[in-house]
Design a protein around this motif. Sequence first.
Motif, PDB file in Angstrom:
ATOM      1  N   SER A 107       1.205  -1.921   0.602  1.00  0.00           N
ATOM      2  CA  SER A 107       1.980  -1.218   1.618  1.00  0.00           C
ATOM      3  C   SER A 107       2.797  -0.085   1.004  1.00  0.00           C
ATOM      4  CB  SER A 107       2.906  -2.204   2.344  1.00  0.00           C
ATOM      5  OG  SER A 107       2.163  -3.211   2.999  1.00  0.00           O
ATOM      6  N   VAL A 108       3.369  -0.336  -0.175  1.00  0.00           N
ATOM      7  CA  VAL A 108       4.103   0.725  -0.874  1.00  0.00           C
ATOM      8  C   VAL A 108       3.181   1.901  -1.159  1.00  0.00           C
ATOM      9  CG1 VAL A 108       5.277   1.328  -3.028  1.00  0.00           C
ATOM     10  CG2 VAL A 108       5.798  -0.841  -1.892  1.00  0.00           C
ATOM     11  N   ASN A 109       2.004   1.621  -1.663  1.00  0.00           N
ATOM     12  CA  ASN A 109       1.055   2.696  -1.960  1.00  0.00           C
ATOM     13  C   ASN A 109       0.669   3.470  -0.706  1.00  0.00           C
ATOM     14  OD1 ASN A 109       0.793   2.464  -4.763  1.00  0.00           O
ATOM     15  ND2 ASN A 109      -0.636   0.768  -4.572  1.00  0.00           N
ATOM     16  N   ALA A 110       0.451   2.752   0.396  1.00  0.00           N
ATOM     17  CA  ALA A 110       0.072   3.417   1.639  1.00  0.00           C
ATOM     18  C   ALA A 110       1.188   4.346   2.113  1.00  0.00           C
ATOM     19  CB  ALA A 110      -0.256   2.381   2.711  1.00  0.00           C
ATOM     20  N   GLU A 111       2.420   3.894   1.993  1.00  0.00           N
ATOM     21  CA  GLU A 111       3.542   4.692   2.483  1.00  0.00           C
ATOM     22  C   GLU A 111       3.816   5.908   1.616  1.00  0.00           C
ATOM     23  OE1 GLU A 111       8.248   3.887   3.517  1.00  0.00           O
ATOM     24  OE2 GLU A 111       6.733   2.358   3.947  1.00  0.00           O
ATOM     25  N   TYR A 112       3.566   5.791   0.307  1.00  0.00           N
ATOM     26  CA  TYR A 112       3.885   6.889  -0.609  1.00  0.00           C
ATOM     27  C   TYR A 112       2.649   7.642  -1.093  1.00  0.00           C
ATOM     28  CZ  TYR A 112       8.769   5.491  -0.860  1.00  0.00           C
ATOM     29  OH  TYR A 112      10.081   5.218  -0.548  1.00  0.00           O
TER      30      TYR A 112
END
Length: 252
Positions: free
Chosen positions: A170-175
């Motif tokens: 999720s962190v990767n998707a958001e950033y």
Amino acid sequence: MSEANHLYIITGASRGLGAALTNALLVPGNRLICVARSRNTELERIATLSGVPVAWHLQDLAQAGPAATWLASVLDTLDLPPTSATLILNAGVVEPIGPVAALQEKSLVPHLLTNLAAPMTMTAAFLERTEKFGCPRKVLAISSGAARRPIEGWSAYCAGKAGLDMFMRSVNAEYAQAEAPRTVRAVALAPGVIDTGMQATIRNADLAQVQRFRELKANQQLASAEETAGRIVAYLHRPDFGSTELDDLRNY
């Protein structure tokens, strides 16, 4: 050109893999913030002799709110903006071990706070407070093969680590669209089976697969914390770090 000032924040830094990671990162150009529930005076002595700036903090990471507040305050008081910033989410617990039907709130909730909620709130604080530094950022969560396949008796550990895996995704998707130099790369890395105190706890547990873990120890098939830490540090420095968001150190 200014000197490198690479910031590393390591949770669970006083024992096992966390202590080994701290020791492996005691190299010129690094700056460490180490947090754990207890002290390791020998490691503190080694760090002092290394000359690398290290800040030691005692914090109960089963308290997700205070853990995030602590990290935010530490990052707010840094006297020198880092060249890069890396959060290593190493702290974790394996107990409760036992059948699903035996799960109880009093042991399950602290487990999930330590293994999942606190890493999430600390990552949030890390990303918010490091934005102003304008530097590349990495988040490395120490995951487990148990996150990716069920193990009888480990329902809490499997679920918490699986949640941590998804959080890194999720962190990767958001950033994903973050522009340089404020890039963010997150990885959940399974390190393999390591000869630490957690393994000793597993070998003494009432667990269906306990004999396999006892045989790994008896046959000297457990990786040392020091060897694993060295490989993780090398992994952090890979130019393609983040390209595989759910990874296993045994693939390298």
